[in-house]
Design an enzyme around this catalytic site. Structure first.
Site, mmCIF file in Angstrom:
data_model
loop_
_atom_site.group_PDB
_atom_site.id
_atom_site.type_symbol
_atom_site.label_atom_id
_atom_site.label_comp_id
_atom_site.label_asym_id
_atom_site.label_seq_id
_atom_site.Cartn_x
_atom_site.Cartn_y
_atom_site.Cartn_z
ATOM 1 N N GLY A 1 25.195 -113.255 -12.485
ATOM 2 C CA GLY A 1 25.017 -111.823 -12.281
ATOM 3 C C GLY A 1 24.942 -111.083 -13.599
ATOM 4 O O GLY A 1 25.000 -111.673 -14.683
ATOM 5 N N GLY B 1 26.222 -108.498 -16.565
ATOM 6 C CA GLY B 1 27.516 -108.225 -17.193
ATOM 7 C C GLY B 1 27.845 -109.251 -18.256
ATOM 8 O O GLY B 1 27.190 -110.295 -18.358
ATOM 9 N N GLY B 2 28.852 -108.928 -19.048
ATOM 10 C CA GLY B 2 29.200 -109.762 -20.191
ATOM 11 C C GLY B 2 29.650 -111.164 -19.804
ATOM 12 O O GLY B 2 29.201 -112.154 -20.389
ATOM 13 N N ILE B 3 30.540 -111.296 -18.797
ATOM 14 C CA ILE B 3 31.145 -112.609 -18.525
ATOM 15 C C ILE B 3 30.124 -113.639 -18.026
ATOM 16 O O ILE B 3 30.067 -114.742 -18.573
ATOM 17 C CB ILE B 3 32.336 -112.497 -17.544
ATOM 18 C CG1 ILE B 3 33.425 -111.603 -18.143
ATOM 19 C CG2 ILE B 3 32.909 -113.867 -17.227
ATOM 20 C CD1 ILE B 3 34.620 -111.372 -17.243
ATOM 21 N N GLU C 1 19.171 -113.781 -8.788
ATOM 22 C CA GLU C 1 18.470 -112.495 -8.706
ATOM 23 C C GLU C 1 17.914 -112.150 -10.093
ATOM 24 O O GLU C 1 16.738 -111.900 -10.278
ATOM 25 C CB GLU C 1 19.466 -111.432 -8.256
ATOM 26 C CG GLU C 1 18.965 -110.018 -8.412
ATOM 27 C CD GLU C 1 20.093 -109.038 -8.161
ATOM 28 O OE1 GLU C 1 20.859 -109.242 -7.196
ATOM 29 O OE2 GLU C 1 20.234 -108.084 -8.930
ATOM 30 N N LEU D 1 34.927 -105.004 -11.457
ATOM 31 C CA LEU D 1 35.727 -104.069 -12.261
ATOM 32 C C LEU D 1 37.192 -104.085 -11.820
ATOM 33 O O LEU D 1 38.092 -103.967 -12.638
ATOM 34 C CB LEU D 1 35.168 -102.648 -12.112
ATOM 35 C CG LEU D 1 33.776 -102.423 -12.734
ATOM 36 C CD1 LEU D 1 33.193 -101.082 -12.292
ATOM 37 C CD2 LEU D 1 33.845 -102.499 -14.256
ATOM 38 N N GLY E 1 22.998 -107.515 -6.230
ATOM 39 C CA GLY E 1 22.979 -108.708 -5.367
ATOM 40 C C GLY E 1 24.313 -109.413 -5.337
ATOM 41 O O GLY E 1 24.363 -110.614 -5.044
ATOM 42 N N LYS F 1 40.931 -95.268 -20.949
ATOM 43 C CA LYS F 1 41.442 -94.026 -21.523
ATOM 44 C C LYS F 1 42.394 -93.352 -20.559
ATOM 45 O O LYS F 1 42.054 -93.139 -19.392
ATOM 46 C CB LYS F 1 40.264 -93.086 -21.807
ATOM 47 C CG LYS F 1 40.324 -92.463 -23.172
ATOM 48 C CD LYS F 1 39.237 -91.428 -23.316
ATOM 49 C CE LYS F 1 38.537 -91.574 -24.649
ATOM 50 N NZ LYS F 1 37.354 -90.760 -24.746
HETATM 51 N N1 COA Z 1 39.441 -99.525 -14.248
HETATM 52 C C1 COA Z 1 38.849 -98.627 -15.086
HETATM 53 N N2 COA Z 1 37.892 -98.959 -15.982
HETATM 54 C C2 COA Z 1 37.513 -100.249 -16.021
HETATM 55 C C3 COA Z 1 38.085 -101.233 -15.192
HETATM 56 C C4 COA Z 1 39.104 -100.824 -14.286
HETATM 57 N N3 COA Z 1 39.689 -101.685 -13.461
HETATM 58 N N4 COA Z 1 37.514 -102.422 -15.485
HETATM 59 C C5 COA Z 1 36.612 -102.204 -16.452
HETATM 60 N N5 COA Z 1 36.620 -100.900 -16.780
HETATM 61 C C6 COA Z 1 35.771 -100.258 -17.790
HETATM 62 C C7 COA Z 1 35.754 -101.054 -19.077
HETATM 63 O O1 COA Z 1 36.844 -100.695 -19.910
HETATM 64 C C8 COA Z 1 34.437 -100.645 -19.676
HETATM 65 O O2 COA Z 1 34.573 -99.353 -20.252
HETATM 66 P P1 COA Z 1 33.976 -99.021 -21.689
HETATM 67 O O3 COA Z 1 32.480 -99.126 -21.483
HETATM 68 O O4 COA Z 1 34.464 -97.650 -21.945
HETATM 69 O O5 COA Z 1 34.513 -100.066 -22.612
HETATM 70 C C9 COA Z 1 33.544 -100.488 -18.447
HETATM 71 O O6 COA Z 1 34.424 -100.298 -17.343
HETATM 72 C C10 COA Z 1 32.642 -101.686 -18.178
HETATM 73 O O7 COA Z 1 33.405 -102.858 -18.065
HETATM 74 P P2 COA Z 1 32.804 -104.264 -18.503
HETATM 75 O O8 COA Z 1 33.778 -105.274 -18.078
HETATM 76 O O9 COA Z 1 32.411 -104.254 -19.951
HETATM 77 O O10 COA Z 1 31.457 -104.310 -17.653
HETATM 78 P P3 COA Z 1 30.207 -105.268 -17.698
HETATM 79 O O11 COA Z 1 29.145 -104.666 -18.500
HETATM 80 O O12 COA Z 1 30.604 -106.671 -18.021
HETATM 81 O O13 COA Z 1 29.732 -105.179 -16.161
HETATM 82 C C11 COA Z 1 30.140 -104.956 -13.799
HETATM 83 C C12 COA Z 1 30.627 -105.523 -15.136
HETATM 84 C C13 COA Z 1 31.115 -105.390 -12.740
HETATM 85 C C14 COA Z 1 30.074 -103.431 -13.859
HETATM 86 C C15 COA Z 1 28.713 -105.523 -13.515
HETATM 87 O O14 COA Z 1 28.785 -106.911 -13.465
HETATM 88 C C16 COA Z 1 28.163 -105.021 -12.193
HETATM 89 O O15 COA Z 1 27.600 -103.957 -12.122
HETATM 90 N N6 COA Z 1 28.313 -105.833 -11.104
HETATM 91 C C17 COA Z 1 27.809 -105.492 -9.774
HETATM 92 C C18 COA Z 1 26.435 -106.050 -9.540
HETATM 93 C C19 COA Z 1 26.390 -107.557 -9.515
HETATM 94 O O16 COA Z 1 27.343 -108.251 -9.694
HETATM 95 N N7 COA Z 1 25.183 -108.062 -9.283
HETATM 96 C C20 COA Z 1 24.988 -109.506 -9.178
HETATM 97 C C21 COA Z 1 23.578 -109.927 -9.291
HETATM 98 S S1 COA Z 1 22.745 -109.328 -10.789
#
Ligand code: COA
Length: 435
Positions: free
Chosen positions: A210, A212-214, A233, A308, A331, A358
């Protein structure tokens, strides 16, 4: 009509826009960047024009507050540009599972204009929609006017994204580079998470990553595997690296053997070069690729996504921070459910145990647990607790398939950050999910 008679200037293209129009654009790099960059220029002439987009790559002027009376934005998936624009009050999120996004939207509204990017025209009169057919062809078929930005920098890709000149009304000749999504560098937590997921991946498995970073970092942990396949996807730079190393060859796939199947590609210039005229990459309709019943036809399908926030019963909020929209379901549920339908399939949700956020009162960043007794008020459940399978943090793996809530609470607390475990257990008791 031949090619040259369809070529128009940006001014002519903008003249096609009328008040109350519904404009749809492509996903990510497939958006009509030139057209959207200039759209605000008709603001004084039009009102109530809706632009529907998905993961827009640029912060276009028409999204600004000053053009609010003229333009409204409907988004299938928020990106930084939409997160920023949301506060202007003229943007709304469309809840969706990505494989049904196009079809359900057409049930609700008919597009007047489709605008999107494509490769240059070949000798047979076809362009390739290049980076995406998540919903684009479906929208093109339904739109009154189709404007395509023909760009020699866009890769020519194969699958189900060829478009003949007969299906195009107007062409804008453009030359901008393909928008990129840079790779985030891996950190220690990524490495720990990657190793744990890699232990579940067998040679010959079929994988999905998917956004995102991980998930992208997990690719680095799979370099010693063999004969992996791809049904995903999003085609990411991480998957491309595995293909270039020969780790991914699709030789054991039970559906589309030998092909990397996706609905869109988004990543680095190297990824775009890799997909260019590459017969091993098939970009097919998102309605097909992401259908859980289709995904499930891949034996040993492994889906790897991130979230998240997850509650102690397994509900994953992957798209909002409380009620503030951050991205979209995309997806995530499609791929997680699809993987579990597959013979020997597994779905992983990988997340860091904590986030630095924050504090709204002090303004200071503080560490919070991403594993919580209850999701924040207003949080959207992207993956339901009925569909969650393995959850992975840097502290371990919680296998949740078939478990009851008491077992979930115990397993999820075990992979939470140690400093939050006792408090989580007390909170679980207080809300009555453990005795
Ligand atoms: N509460 C509040 N803020 C949170 C949080 C929580 N529990 N977890 C993460 N955050 C904040 C992080 O601190 C970060 O903030 P910053 O930008 O100010 O540093 C921000 O949210 C993003 O977190 P991060 O872990 O860096 O996100 P990412 O870029 O790795 O994306 C998802 C992670 C989950 C948002 C992304 O994978 C997604 O949109 N997933 C849904 C869609 C999907 O999985 N599709 C699959 C097929 S493509």
């Amino acid at each position: 009509m031949d090619y040259s008679s369809k070529v128009i200037t940006i001014e002519k293209a903008l003249e096609l826009v009328k008040s109350n129009d519904q404009i749809v654009t492509g996903l990510g790099a497939a958006e009509g960047k030139e057209f959207l960059k200039h759209l605000h220029q008709v603001a004084e002439r039009v009102s109530n024009v809706t632009v529907t987009n998905c993961l827009p790559m640029s912060d276009f002027p028409f999204m600004k507050e000053e053009y609010k009376a003229s333009f409204f934005i409907d988004g299938w998936f928020y990106s930084p540009a939409l997160r920023k624009a949301h506060k202007n009050g003229n943007i709304s999120f469309i809840p969706n599972h990505l494989h049904l996004a196009g079809a359900k939207r057409l049930f609700h509204v008919k597009p007047n204009i489709y605008v999107g990017s494509a490769s240059k025209v070949d000798k047979h009169g076809f362009v390739s929609l290049s980076t995406s057919n998540t919903y684009e062809k479906r929208m093109i078929e339904a739109a009154d006017i189709v404007i395509i930005e023909v760009n020699p920098n866009f890769p020519v890709t194969y699958g189900d994204l060829e478009l003949h000149l007969d299906q195009i009304d107007y062409i804008l000749e453009v030359d901008y580079p393909v928008p990129v999504l840079p790779d985030a560098p891996s950190n220690e937590k990524d490495i720990l998470i990657g190793k744990q997921i890699a232990a579940f991946v067998q040679d010959g498995d079929c994988i999905q990553f998917g956004i995102g970073g991980i998930p992208n970092a997990v690719a680095n942990a799979l370099v010693d595997k063999k004969d992996l396949g791809v049904h995903t996807e999003m085609l990411t730079s991480g998957l491309m690296k595995l293909a270039k190393l020969g780790v991914v060859n699709g030789s054991k796939k039970t559906l589309h053997r030998g092909k990397m199947v996706c609905t869109f590609a988004l990543g680095t210039d190297e990824l775009y070069d890799f997909i260019d005229q590459n017969p091993s990459v098939l970009i097919l309709d998102g309605n097909y690729v992401n259908d859980p019943a289709i995904i499930g036809q891949n034996d040993n399908q492994i889906s790897i996504n991130t979230t998240l926030e997850i509650d102690l019963t397994g509900q994953c909020c992957s798209e909002s921070i409380g009620s503030v929209q951050f991205s979209g379901t995309g997806g995530q549920a499609d791929t997680a459910i699809g993987a579990q339908k597959a013979k020997n399939g597994k779905s992983f949700i990988a997340l860091y145990s904590t986030a630095m956020v924050k504090n709204s009162e002090t303004g200071e960043r503080e560490e919070i647990s991403k594993i919580v007794p209850q999701l924040k008020p207003g949080a959207a459940v992207s993956l339901s607790r009925n569909d969650v399978d393995y959850v992975v943090t840097e502290y371990g793996v919680a296998a949740l398939r078939g478990t009851n809530i008491r077992e979930r609470v115990e397993r999820l607390i075990q992979i939470a950050h140690p400093k939050f475990r006792e408090e989580l257990y007390q909170q679980a008791k207080e809300i009555g999910i453990v005795g």
